[in-house]
Design a protein around this motif. Structure first.
Motif, mmCIF file in Angstrom:
data_model
loop_
_atom_site.group_PDB
_atom_site.id
_atom_site.type_symbol
_atom_site.label_atom_id
_atom_site.label_comp_id
_atom_site.label_asym_id
_atom_site.label_seq_id
_atom_site.Cartn_x
_atom_site.Cartn_y
_atom_site.Cartn_z
ATOM 1 N N MET A 173 3.448 9.426 11.510
ATOM 2 C CA MET A 173 2.765 10.118 10.315
ATOM 3 C C MET A 173 2.420 9.041 9.295
ATOM 4 S SD MET A 173 3.546 13.801 8.545
ATOM 5 C CE MET A 173 4.208 13.512 6.755
ATOM 6 N N ALA A 174 3.351 8.269 9.023
ATOM 7 C CA ALA A 174 3.103 7.265 7.952
ATOM 8 C C ALA A 174 1.806 6.490 8.445
ATOM 9 C CB ALA A 174 4.315 6.101 7.860
ATOM 10 N N ALA A 175 1.519 5.952 9.503
ATOM 11 C CA ALA A 175 0.453 5.315 10.230
ATOM 12 C C ALA A 175 -0.674 6.215 10.298
ATOM 13 C CB ALA A 175 0.629 4.688 11.464
ATOM 14 N N ASP A 176 -0.565 7.667 10.689
ATOM 15 C CA ASP A 176 -1.733 8.350 10.616
ATOM 16 C C ASP A 176 -2.210 8.695 9.080
ATOM 17 O OD1 ASP A 176 -3.164 10.521 11.623
ATOM 18 O OD2 ASP A 176 -1.827 12.113 11.614
ATOM 19 N N PHE A 177 -1.328 8.720 8.038
ATOM 20 C CA PHE A 177 -1.782 8.752 6.686
ATOM 21 C C PHE A 177 -2.845 7.937 6.503
ATOM 22 C CE2 PHE A 177 2.264 10.804 4.998
ATOM 23 C CZ PHE A 177 1.548 12.060 5.037
ATOM 24 N N CYS A 178 -2.671 6.550 7.065
ATOM 25 C CA CYS A 178 -3.459 5.304 6.661
ATOM 26 C C CYS A 178 -4.869 5.509 7.094
ATOM 27 C CB CYS A 178 -2.936 4.028 7.090
ATOM 28 S SG CYS A 178 -1.251 3.794 6.563
ATOM 29 N N GLY A 179 -5.144 6.428 7.802
ATOM 30 C CA GLY A 179 -6.640 6.670 8.399
ATOM 31 C C GLY A 179 -7.289 5.379 8.839
ATOM 32 N N LEU A 180 -6.763 4.663 9.810
ATOM 33 C CA LEU A 180 -7.179 3.547 10.248
ATOM 34 C C LEU A 180 -8.395 3.543 11.131
ATOM 35 C CD1 LEU A 180 -3.567 1.991 11.498
ATOM 36 C CD2 LEU A 180 -4.996 1.535 9.090
ATOM 37 N N LYS A 181 -9.311 2.810 10.790
ATOM 38 C CA LYS A 181 -10.369 2.984 11.872
ATOM 39 C C LYS A 181 -10.614 1.934 13.000
ATOM 40 C CE LYS A 181 -13.295 5.391 8.616
ATOM 41 N NZ LYS A 181 -12.843 5.374 7.639
ATOM 42 N N GLY A 182 -9.728 0.864 12.678
ATOM 43 C CA GLY A 182 -9.359 -0.290 13.768
ATOM 44 C C GLY A 182 -9.861 -1.613 12.979
ATOM 45 N N GLY A 183 -8.901 -2.660 13.391
ATOM 46 C CA GLY A 183 -8.797 -3.784 12.509
ATOM 47 C C GLY A 183 -8.107 -4.248 11.315
ATOM 48 N N GLU A 184 -7.626 -3.039 10.705
ATOM 49 C CA GLU A 184 -7.122 -3.199 9.293
ATOM 50 C C GLU A 184 -5.719 -3.961 9.345
ATOM 51 O OE1 GLU A 184 -8.005 -0.215 10.609
ATOM 52 O OE2 GLU A 184 -9.245 0.786 9.334
ATOM 53 N N VAL A 185 -5.417 -4.688 8.188
ATOM 54 C CA VAL A 185 -4.112 -5.272 7.906
ATOM 55 C C VAL A 185 -3.279 -4.154 7.401
ATOM 56 C CG1 VAL A 185 -3.041 -6.858 6.979
ATOM 57 C CG2 VAL A 185 -5.385 -7.411 7.468
#
Lengths: 212, 392
Positions: free
Chosen positions: B176-188
């Motif tokens: 959930m913590a990672a899900d919250f970050c709304g990652l699209k690809g390639g983020e730090v």
């Protein structure tokens, strides 16, 4: 050093301050004093149930389901067309009985009047569709009469109709939505019977009331 | 049966207690096979989250075998090997219907404390004090699980107990913590805390497309494990200035998303930490938000700070100005276990996530108090103590 007069003045000021602080604390402890109208205490409480209005009405009108839902804490008996007798049991095994007249005032409106019971009260319930597909708002108004002494006692005991109403609304919501009421009183613990009794008192406080 | 009970601040003991029984139609009884300690238990044991009563059974991250089912249970049967989400959810209210299970309306029968503290009562949590419903916990031979059909999930064959137990809490919380970050690809993505949840959050961020994951902690062995197992970069805050390090590692931008998997008893170095700790010990403040402060200061402009470490009340010196002026997105909450567990079990079976290495110290229930001590003091490289009630 200080004269007697000064001492008395100080003592007086301290007393006035203590009384004032006491009153403020008492008021803060119960910020939501019920309104008063025509000799009645009046409270309004509402709760949102995630079901359409028809399903909420269905819960009340399906007698078998209602009895099953109430089985653990109360029995309902219909005396005649609009008079009912209810016996509620508390966890300690005590029983409270009252009789009420219930009348249907409209398609989504219902009112009741307690004719015999521990607290003289009357109330009404209105069902309103909630916005944004959130189900049904159950809006309740409860009026009760209470003398000064009873009122003072009501503040310190569980016999507070407002808390009872909030508790009831929470139960109704849970019964309609889930078909059951969660209860953790009988969960195992390493407590002695004495500690368990003390914890149950705390539990009662944590259960009664609640924001519906 | 035997159960690990809280006996007062900092005191745990194994007691003989009655066995749980089916109390409502949706209940199931689970024979516990593995029950993990969790960092959030430490807040309860140490008295920072109020509302523990002497004799309460601890434990909320567990798996086991269904031994009894209530009359309305349909999805599960006796003998099923299941993992159970820590958060209790009814599955029928608006919050559950919209998959926000940790906000369930009907699963905390004792809502008064949370309503006073937080305005509303979130869901109940198993074994997590009377503020979370007063449920008995899983550090016992048996546990009653309400709404069994909603909260318990059958476990794929072949996944060991000490691995799947983390699908109860650490994995869904990290996810959930990672899900919250709304990652699209390639983020730090930077993750504060290399404990069980932090490591699972780091793995989740990788699976959700993060380009780089940087884990921050002070324990070299935990950082080493994270680097070896997950291939993440690490920063040791006891040796390095975290904000400087993160700025350098991202060429001045700061991480796109910062995950805080530490909570209210965060550690740090320096005078501010000493001040926070003194205030918390005297109960003048409830929470030490050291890592949240860092996360907000480190995060890039317009980035996301995702908080899954547990906080209970009020914090001091919260850098709201930084959050406001950098236009940060703050997301936080207890995990919606039931939303993530089925997907996580699939990934476990497929070998995409393997949390088994977190269970560094399997122990019997009788050794529970010692297990918590090792876990809290991080002795012998303890990442997680996992209790096995039947092994004694």
């Amino acid at each position: 050093m200080t004269s007697n007069g000064t001492r008395w003045a100080l003592a007086g000021a301290a007393t006035v301050t203590a009384v004032g602080v006491g009153r403020v604390v008492a008021r803060r402890r119960r910020r939501h004093q019920p309104d008063r109208a025509g000799g009645w205490y009046v409270v309004h409480r509402g709760i949102t149930v995630d079901r359409p209005v028809d399903a909420v009405i269905g819960f009340w009108s399906d007698r078998e389901r209602l009895d099953r839902a109430l089985a653990e804490w109360a029995t309902l008996e219909q005396l005649d067309e609009n008079r009912w007798r209810c016996v509620a049991r508390d966890p300690a095994g005590g029983r409270t009985e009252w009789r009420a007249e219930i009348s249907v005032d409209g398609p989504r409106r219902l009112s009741w009047r307690v004719t015999r019971g521990p607290v003289i009260q009357q109330g009404q319930v209105e069902l309103v569709p909630a916005p944004q597909d959130r189900g049904t708002e159950i809006r309740a108004e409860l009026r009760w009469r209470s003398g000064r002494v009873r009122r003072a006692l009501g503040l310190t005991t569980r016999r507070d109709p407002d808390r009872g109403l909030r508790d009831a609304l929470r139960r109704i919501k849970s019964l309609i939505e889930t078909g059951q009421m969660i209860d953790t009183r009988h969960d195992p613990s390493g407590r002695s019977p004495k500690q368990e009794a003390a914890t149950n008192k705390v539990r009662e406080k944590l259960m009664a009331g609640g924001r519906p | 049966m035997r159960a690990l009970c809280w006996e007062g601040v900092g005191k745990l003991a194994v007691r003989d207690v009655p066995e749980p029984r089916i109390r409502a139609q949706g209940d199931i009884i689970v024979k516990v096979r593995a029950s993990s300690v969790c960092g959030s238990d430490l807040h309860l044991i140490n008295g920072y989250l109020p509302a523990m009563r002497e004799g309460d059974i601890l434990g909320h991250e567990f798996m086991g075998e269904v031994v009894e089912t209530g009359p309305s249970v349909q999805r599960l049967k006796v003998g099923d090997r299941v993992v159970v989400g820590s958060v209790v959810a009814c599955g029928s209210c608006w919050y559950c219907r919209t998959e926000q299970y940790s906000l369930c309306d009907n699963s905390n029968p004792q809502p008064v404390i949370p309503e006073k503290l937080w305005g509303h009562s979130p869901a109940g949590i198993l074994g997590y004090s009377h503020a979370a419903g007063g449920y008995s916990g899983s550090h016992a031979e048996y546990i009653r699980v309400p709404f069994g059909d909603v909260g318990a999930f059958t476990v794929p064959d072949g996944v060991p107990d000490d691995s799947v137990v983390f699908a109860s809490d650490a994995m869904p919380t990290g996810w959930m913590a990672a899900d919250f970050c709304g990652l699209k690809g390639g983020e730090v993505v930077a993750v504060w805390g290399a404990g069980g949840v932090g490591q699972m959050a780091a793995r989740a961020a990788q699976l959700l497309g993060a380009g780089r994951v940087i884990v921050i902690d002070r324990l070299p062995e935990r950082l080493g494990t994270a680097a070896d197992r997950l291939g993440v970069e690490t920063v040791n805050y006891a040796e390095t200035d975290v904000l400087e390090a993160l700025r350098e590692m991202t060429a001045g931008r700061g991480p796109d998303a910062c995950i805080e998997a530490v909570g209210m008893e965060a550690h740090d170095v320096g005078p501010t930490y000493a001040y926070d700790k003194a205030k918390q010990s005297a109960r003048l403040t409830t929470d030490r938000p050291t890592s949240v402060r860092q996360a907000i200061m480190a995060c890039r402009k317009g980035g996301t700070v995702s908080i899954v470490g547990v906080y209970g009340g009020l914090v001091d010196k919260f850098p709201l100005g930084a959050a406001m002026n950098k236009a940060l997105v703050l997301r936080m909450g207890q995990m919606h276990a039931q939303r993530y567990i089925p997907m996580l079990l699939d990934r476990l079976a497929a070998g995409e996530i393997d949390p088994g290495y977190l269970a560094t110290h399997p122990m019997s229930l009788e050794e529970g108090a010692r297990g918590y001590e090792m876990f809290e003091k991080k002795e012998e490289g303890c990442l997680r103590t996992v209790l096995h009630p039947k092994r004694s």
